[in-house]
Motif scaffolding. Structure first.
Motif, PDB file in Angstrom:
ATOM      1  N   THR A 299       0.864  -1.178   0.000  1.00  0.00           N
ATOM      2  CA  THR A 299       0.000   0.000   0.000  1.00  0.00           C
ATOM      3  C   THR A 299       0.893   1.218   0.000  1.00  0.00           C
ATOM      4  OG1 THR A 299      -2.017   0.917   1.034  1.00  0.00           O
ATOM      5  CG2 THR A 299      -0.216   0.301   2.505  1.00  0.00           C
TER       6      THR A 299
ATOM      7  N   GLY B 295      -3.433  -3.437   3.530  1.00  0.00           N
ATOM      8  CA  GLY B 295      -3.493  -2.418   2.508  1.00  0.00           C
ATOM      9  C   GLY B 295      -4.652  -1.476   2.797  1.00  0.00           C
ATOM     10  N   TYR B 296      -4.555  -0.269   2.271  1.00  0.00           N
ATOM     11  CA  TYR B 296      -5.643   0.706   2.364  1.00  0.00           C
ATOM     12  C   TYR B 296      -6.345   0.669   1.012  1.00  0.00           C
ATOM     13  CZ  TYR B 296      -7.894   5.310   3.134  1.00  0.00           C
ATOM     14  OH  TYR B 296      -8.797   6.337   3.274  1.00  0.00           O
TER      15      TYR B 296
ATOM     16  N   MET C  26      -3.941  -0.026  -3.184  1.00  0.00           N
ATOM     17  CA  MET C  26      -3.210  -1.205  -2.736  1.00  0.00           C
ATOM     18  C   MET C  26      -2.926  -2.116  -3.924  1.00  0.00           C
ATOM     19  SD  MET C  26      -6.120  -3.340  -0.608  1.00  0.00           S
ATOM     20  CE  MET C  26      -7.620  -3.936  -1.394  1.00  0.00           C
TER      21      MET C  26
ATOM     22  N   ASP D 219     -10.883  -4.274   2.831  1.00  0.00           N
ATOM     23  CA  ASP D 219      -9.470  -4.240   2.472  1.00  0.00           C
ATOM     24  C   ASP D 219      -8.614  -4.908   3.540  1.00  0.00           C
ATOM     25  OD1 ASP D 219     -10.141  -2.227   4.276  1.00  0.00           O
ATOM     26  OD2 ASP D 219      -9.130  -0.620   3.180  1.00  0.00           O
TER      27      ASP D 219
ATOM     28  N   SER E 197      -6.452  -8.368   3.016  1.00  0.00           N
ATOM     29  CA  SER E 197      -5.020  -8.308   3.308  1.00  0.00           C
ATOM     30  C   SER E 197      -4.611  -9.372   4.313  1.00  0.00           C
ATOM     31  CB  SER E 197      -4.651  -6.925   3.859  1.00  0.00           C
ATOM     32  OG  SER E 197      -4.883  -5.897   2.920  1.00  0.00           O
TER      33      SER E 197
ATOM     34  N   ARG F 178       4.110  -1.068   3.463  1.00  0.00           N
ATOM     35  CA  ARG F 178       3.789   0.246   2.920  1.00  0.00           C
ATOM     36  C   ARG F 178       5.016   0.781   2.214  1.00  0.00           C
ATOM     37  NH1 ARG F 178       1.851   5.368   6.491  1.00  0.00           N
ATOM     38  NH2 ARG F 178       4.073   5.863   6.556  1.00  0.00           N
TER      39      ARG F 178
END
Length: 295
Positions: free
Chosen positions: A116, A154-155, A159, A185, A189, A200
């Motif tokens: 992400t 993830g956002y 993502m 999400d 994930s 990230r």
């Protein structure tokens, strides 16, 4: 350098074709072009003008709902032999090097299953940002940060997913989470975390405009704020109960505190009512994510 993988970008959309076209324009500025772009709406009005302005974009139609539309994109990306599927919200403005960063890191480390990016500004917590404001924020971010940090999930607005484990283990978003998805999400994930790492990428940055058009009722969202985390924790698939309770408490506290003086762009009273309806259903044994469709 030639691409070493096939990247497909997927954008679910509903009720904001004008913003969608702005986002597709920004995707054309990527230094590493997507090999394919797939947009999924619920009816023709959701993608109005896209075929004419962006003929290379593949258009899908599915039943409305974030998880349903994203699952249609997942299936189409697998059919398109994608190695990496990047989900952007239809109001996310990526830095021009976003896809290049994703490719470089995910190809260098095959153990990465979800990445992400760094959100420079998120209009979801305020009245929202215009595309021009989002682009200005992206352009002003001159620092060259190439850190990789562990992430819990993830956002959903930005993502990247490695497609191989999704295809091998038939992993999709949980379609019991209708409408907004809300925490879909995180659930996806955490299920993928069984097969690799989530990180990230500080260099993969962008702005989430948080456009308010196309969003549904506060009551339904408030119900999902309670029902969805509890449902996901109950699946015992990597979503901790402690996280669910913390998430619910934080949202309910904010809704309660602002119900008397709500922001003009947030239906706090509706959200609080939805929170309370979900708690009532929890006590009577009726609570389920799909109940929002009956509210």
């Amino acid at each position: 350098m030639e691409s070493r993988c096939r990247i497909v970008v997927g954008l679910p959309t509903r009720g904001r074709a004008t913003i969608l076209r702005e986002t597709l324009s920004d995707l054309e500025r990527q230094t590493r072009k997507a090999d394919a772009i797939i947009v999924c709406g619920a009816d023709a009005s959701d993608v109005e003008g896209v075929a004419e302005s962006f003929p290379a974009v593949s258009l899908l139609t599915s039943k409305p709902g974030l998880t349903t539309q994203r699952n249609a994109i997942i299936d189409a990306a697998a059919d398109a032999d994608a190695d990496i599927l990047v989900f952007f919200d239809d109001d996310f403005i990526p830095d021009p090097t976003y896809l290049a960063n994703v490719e470089r890191h995910m190809m260098a480390d095959p153990h990465l299953v979800v990445t992400t990016g760094r959100v420079l500004a998120d209009g979801i917590g305020g009245p929202g940002l215009s595309p021009s404001e989002g682009r200005a924020i992206v352009a002003a971010a001159h620092e060259d940060i190439d850190e990789v940090k562990p992430a819990f999930s993830g956002y959903g607005c930005n993502m990247a997913l490695r497609v191989a484990p999704m295809r091998e283990h038939d992993i999709h978003l949980d379609d019991r989470l209708p409408l907004y998805g809300w925490q879909e999400d995180v659930d996806l994930s955490r299920r993928l975390a069984a097969f690799g790492d989530i990180v990230r990428l500080e260099g993969a940055r962008g702005v989430h405009l948080g456009v308010k058009s196309g969003r549904g009722s506060g009551v339904k969202l408030g119900y999902s704020q309670v029902a969805n985390p509890l449902y996901l924790a109950g699946k015992h698939a990597g979503y901790p109960l402690g996280r669910a309770l913390e998430h619910i408490a934080r949202n309910m506290a904010k809704n309660l505190a602002r119900a008397g003086w709500p922001e003009p762009y947030v239906d706090r009273r509706g959200r609080l009512r939805g929170n309370l309806l979900a708690l009532r259903d929890l006590l009577t044994g009726r609570m389920a994510p799909e109940r929002v469709l009956e509210l």
